[in-house]
Write a protein that holds these residues in place. Structure first.
Motif, PDB file in Angstrom:
ATOM      1  N   LEU A  84       0.963  -1.129   0.019  1.00 14.61           N
ATOM      2  CA  LEU A  84      -0.063  -0.020  -0.080  1.00 14.61           C
ATOM      3  C   LEU A  84       0.826   1.146   0.185  1.00 14.61           C
ATOM      4  N   PRO A  85       0.616   2.162  -0.987  1.00 14.34           N
ATOM      5  CA  PRO A  85       1.612   3.311  -1.066  1.00 14.34           C
ATOM      6  C   PRO A  85       1.287   4.125   0.278  1.00 14.34           C
ATOM      7  N   GLU A  86       2.382   4.998   0.526  1.00 15.97           N
ATOM      8  CA  GLU A  86       2.577   5.717   1.884  1.00 15.97           C
ATOM      9  C   GLU A  86       2.378   7.094   1.592  1.00 15.97           C
ATOM     10  N   THR A  87       2.515   7.638   0.100  1.00 21.00           N
ATOM     11  CA  THR A  87       2.130   9.182  -0.229  1.00 21.00           C
ATOM     12  C   THR A  87       1.041   9.183  -1.000  1.00 21.00           C
ATOM     13  N   LYS A  88       0.466  10.433  -0.972  1.00 22.47           N
ATOM     14  CA  LYS A  88      -0.442  10.769  -1.767  1.00 22.47           C
ATOM     15  C   LYS A  88      -0.082  10.380  -3.457  1.00 22.47           C
ATOM     16  N   GLU A  89       1.030  11.085  -3.564  1.00 27.20           N
ATOM     17  CA  GLU A  89       1.621  10.933  -4.840  1.00 27.20           C
ATOM     18  C   GLU A  89       1.730   9.416  -5.513  1.00 27.20           C
ATOM     19  N   ASP A  90       2.084   8.594  -4.691  1.00 31.86           N
ATOM     20  CA  ASP A  90       2.289   7.224  -5.035  1.00 31.86           C
ATOM     21  C   ASP A  90       0.890   6.358  -4.920  1.00 31.86           C
ATOM     22  N   PHE A  91      -0.124   6.893  -4.265  1.00 32.80           N
ATOM     23  CA  PHE A  91      -1.429   6.337  -4.326  1.00 32.80           C
ATOM     24  C   PHE A  91      -2.015   6.680  -5.445  1.00 32.80           C
ATOM     25  N   LEU A  92      -1.634   7.949  -6.018  1.00 34.99           N
ATOM     26  CA  LEU A  92      -2.377   8.366  -7.359  1.00 34.99           C
ATOM     27  C   LEU A  92      -1.683   7.496  -8.564  1.00 34.99           C
ATOM     28  N   GLU A  93      -0.452   7.354  -8.571  1.00 34.17           N
ATOM     29  CA  GLU A  93       0.092   6.623  -9.554  1.00 34.17           C
ATOM     30  C   GLU A  93      -0.366   5.011  -9.496  1.00 34.17           C
ATOM     31  N   LEU A 138     -21.010   4.557   0.750  1.00 34.03           N
ATOM     32  CA  LEU A 138     -19.860   5.265   0.662  1.00 34.03           C
ATOM     33  C   LEU A 138     -19.777   5.948   1.727  1.00 34.03           C
ATOM     34  N   TYR A 139     -20.807   6.975   1.949  1.00 34.66           N
ATOM     35  CA  TYR A 139     -20.360   7.794   3.197  1.00 34.66           C
ATOM     36  C   TYR A 139     -20.350   7.020   4.517  1.00 34.66           C
ATOM     37  N   GLU A 140     -21.131   6.136   4.893  1.00 27.96           N
ATOM     38  CA  GLU A 140     -21.158   5.179   5.985  1.00 27.96           C
ATOM     39  C   GLU A 140     -19.555   4.795   6.314  1.00 27.96           C
ATOM     40  N   ASP A 141     -19.306   3.994   5.250  1.00 27.20           N
ATOM     41  CA  ASP A 141     -17.666   3.389   5.304  1.00 27.20           C
ATOM     42  C   ASP A 141     -16.785   4.430   5.586  1.00 27.20           C
ATOM     43  N   LEU A 142     -16.723   5.511   4.745  1.00 29.59           N
ATOM     44  CA  LEU A 142     -15.692   6.641   4.767  1.00 29.59           C
ATOM     45  C   LEU A 142     -16.043   7.086   6.189  1.00 29.59           C
ATOM     46  N   SER A 143     -17.132   7.477   6.771  1.00 28.31           N
ATOM     47  CA  SER A 143     -17.130   8.135   8.106  1.00 28.31           C
ATOM     48  C   SER A 143     -16.549   7.021   9.295  1.00 28.31           C
ATOM     49  N   ALA A 144     -17.055   5.735   9.012  1.00 25.42           N
ATOM     50  CA  ALA A 144     -16.424   4.971   9.996  1.00 25.42           C
ATOM     51  C   ALA A 144     -14.728   4.663   9.950  1.00 25.42           C
ATOM     52  N   GLU A 145     -14.184   4.702   8.735  1.00 24.36           N
ATOM     53  CA  GLU A 145     -12.850   4.515   8.478  1.00 24.36           C
ATOM     54  C   GLU A 145     -12.137   6.029   9.040  1.00 24.36           C
ATOM     55  N   TYR A 146     -12.915   7.006   9.040  1.00 19.41           N
ATOM     56  CA  TYR A 146     -12.570   8.381   9.257  1.00 19.41           C
ATOM     57  C   TYR A 146     -12.145   8.372  10.956  1.00 19.41           C
ATOM     58  N   GLU A 147     -13.171   7.838  11.562  1.00 17.45           N
ATOM     59  CA  GLU A 147     -13.111   7.945  13.079  1.00 17.45           C
ATOM     60  C   GLU A 147     -12.051   7.054  13.526  1.00 17.45           C
ATOM     61  N   GLU A 148     -11.521   5.845  12.971  1.00 17.27           N
ATOM     62  CA  GLU A 148     -10.606   5.082  13.014  1.00 17.27           C
ATOM     63  C   GLU A 148      -8.944   5.895  12.811  1.00 17.27           C
ATOM     64  N   GLY A 163      -9.271   5.314   3.415  1.00 15.07           N
ATOM     65  CA  GLY A 163     -10.332   5.956   2.893  1.00 15.07           C
ATOM     66  C   GLY A 163     -10.486   5.904   1.237  1.00 15.07           C
ATOM     67  N   ALA A 164      -9.087   6.370   0.646  1.00 20.28           N
ATOM     68  CA  ALA A 164      -9.074   6.151  -0.590  1.00 20.28           C
ATOM     69  C   ALA A 164      -9.276   4.633  -1.178  1.00 20.28           C
ATOM     70  N   LEU A 165      -8.842   4.026  -0.629  1.00 18.47           N
ATOM     71  CA  LEU A 165      -9.208   2.360  -0.998  1.00 18.47           C
ATOM     72  C   LEU A 165     -10.863   2.140  -0.899  1.00 18.47           C
ATOM     73  N   ILE A 166     -11.511   2.551   0.093  1.00 21.50           N
ATOM     74  CA  ILE A 166     -12.686   2.409   0.020  1.00 21.50           C
ATOM     75  C   ILE A 166     -13.548   3.036  -1.174  1.00 21.50           C
ATOM     76  N   LEU A 167     -12.787   4.271  -1.431  1.00 28.41           N
ATOM     77  CA  LEU A 167     -13.338   4.949  -2.447  1.00 28.41           C
ATOM     78  C   LEU A 167     -13.031   4.236  -3.938  1.00 28.41           C
ATOM     79  N   LEU A 168     -11.972   3.776  -4.133  1.00 26.81           N
ATOM     80  CA  LEU A 168     -11.549   2.891  -5.368  1.00 26.81           C
ATOM     81  C   LEU A 168     -12.432   1.789  -5.633  1.00 26.81           C
ATOM     82  N   MET A 173     -13.008   0.225  -9.184  1.00 27.30           N
ATOM     83  CA  MET A 173     -11.437  -0.018  -9.494  1.00 27.30           C
ATOM     84  C   MET A 173     -10.775  -1.117  -8.932  1.00 27.30           C
ATOM     85  N   ILE A 174     -11.064  -1.371  -7.644  1.00 29.39           N
ATOM     86  CA  ILE A 174     -10.651  -2.583  -7.133  1.00 29.39           C
ATOM     87  C   ILE A 174     -11.764  -3.517  -6.332  1.00 29.39           C
ATOM     88  N   ALA A 175     -11.433  -4.712  -6.198  1.00 28.13           N
ATOM     89  CA  ALA A 175     -12.328  -5.606  -5.586  1.00 28.13           C
ATOM     90  C   ALA A 175     -11.710  -6.133  -4.096  1.00 28.13           C
TER      91      ALA A 175
END
Length: 260
Positions: A84-93, A138-148, A163-168, A173-175
């Motif tokens: 899993l990438p550690e930076t924003k730039e690598d995650f976008l790549e 999507l909102y519920e899953d992101l909210s729960a992950e954001y609390e963590e 959170g970005a993985l949840i969005l993907l 884009m991912i399973a």
């Protein structure tokens, strides 16, 4: 050049193996000769003891002749594994490498990574306006992950990676699979991926083995998709969850290995 396949019971034996085996055979016949000699000369006790030594050694020498050779274990064909990438730039790549070319999705990912609180407000507003179970999910899953995330984030600048993985996942884009996911679940979720749909990549229960795990199923798809120029990729989050995307082969090989 294709290596010539060795055949036969002793195909994999080396000179050292043959020398050891020959030594045992010589020792075996020495016991037999000694036993016969002692019995002929009336020294029955010595002959009997040598005969006792001869029998198990003789049986031991027969083991390689009548036993079946151990079959070579075939290497398990597994998907390319990326951390899993550690930076924003690598995650976008990474997102781009698994087929995320939609500008709106890339902007969503960028905002989710860098400004998760503001992004959540946007998603909440969208969920209320558009309605529908997917937007709300999507909102519920992101909210729960954001609390963590607020608990484990070391600083406010740490990217909201999970959170970005949840969005993907919600953007197809991912399973994501549980470690014990079966073939039916695997096929159902893989068919939903945008890259699979857009490129007509075959996914079906009839082309996968009945038993196996997610990694084995991915390996089978990799072989099947080789001519089409695609392969699966496993995003490693150091958990028992499988996160699978699809990449295009670069230069005829699995090309995602060098994106970070």
């Amino acid at each position: 050049m294709k290596e010539k396949q060795k055949k036969g019971q002793f195909a994999d034996w080396k000179l050292q193996d043959w020398c050891i085996y020959a030594g045992f055979i010589l020792l075996c016949f020495s016991f037999l000769y000694g036993a016969c000699h002692f019995i002929k000369t009336g020294r029955y006790l010595h002959g009997f003891l040598l005969a006792i030594c001869f029998v198990p050694l003789f049986l031991f020498c027969l083991v390689p002749v009548f036993s079946k050779p151990i079959p070579k274990r075939q290497n398990k064909y597994t998907p390319l594994r990326l951390p899993l990438p550690e930076t924003k730039e690598d995650f976008l790549e990474l997102a781009k490498s698994i087929g995320t070319s939609d500008k709106n999705i890339l902007e969503e990912i960028s905002e989710c990574l860098a400004e998760p609180e503001h992004f959540l407000e946007t998603i909440e507003k969208t969920a209320k306006e558009a309605g529908g179970s997917e937007a709300e999910g999507l909102y519920e899953d992101l909210s729960a992950e954001y609390e963590e995330y607020k608990d484990y984030a070391k600083s406010a600048n740490e990217p909201f990676l999970y959170g970005a993985l949840i969005l993907l996942y919600y953007r197809r884009m991912i399973a994501r699979f549980d470690w014990k996911a079966d073939r039916e679940t695997f096929v159902f979720l893989m068919k939903k991926l945008r890259v699979v749909k857009a490129n007509g990549l075959p996914v079906g229960e009839d082309i996968l083995s009945e038993s196996g795990d997610v990694e084995q199923f991915c390996g089978q798809l990799d072989k099947l998709w080789e001519k089409a120029g695609y392969h699966t990729v496993l995003i490693d989050t150091d958990s028992d969850e499988y996160i699978i995307g699809v990449q295009e082969n670069l230069g005829g090989s699995k090309g995602g290995a060098d994106i970070f």
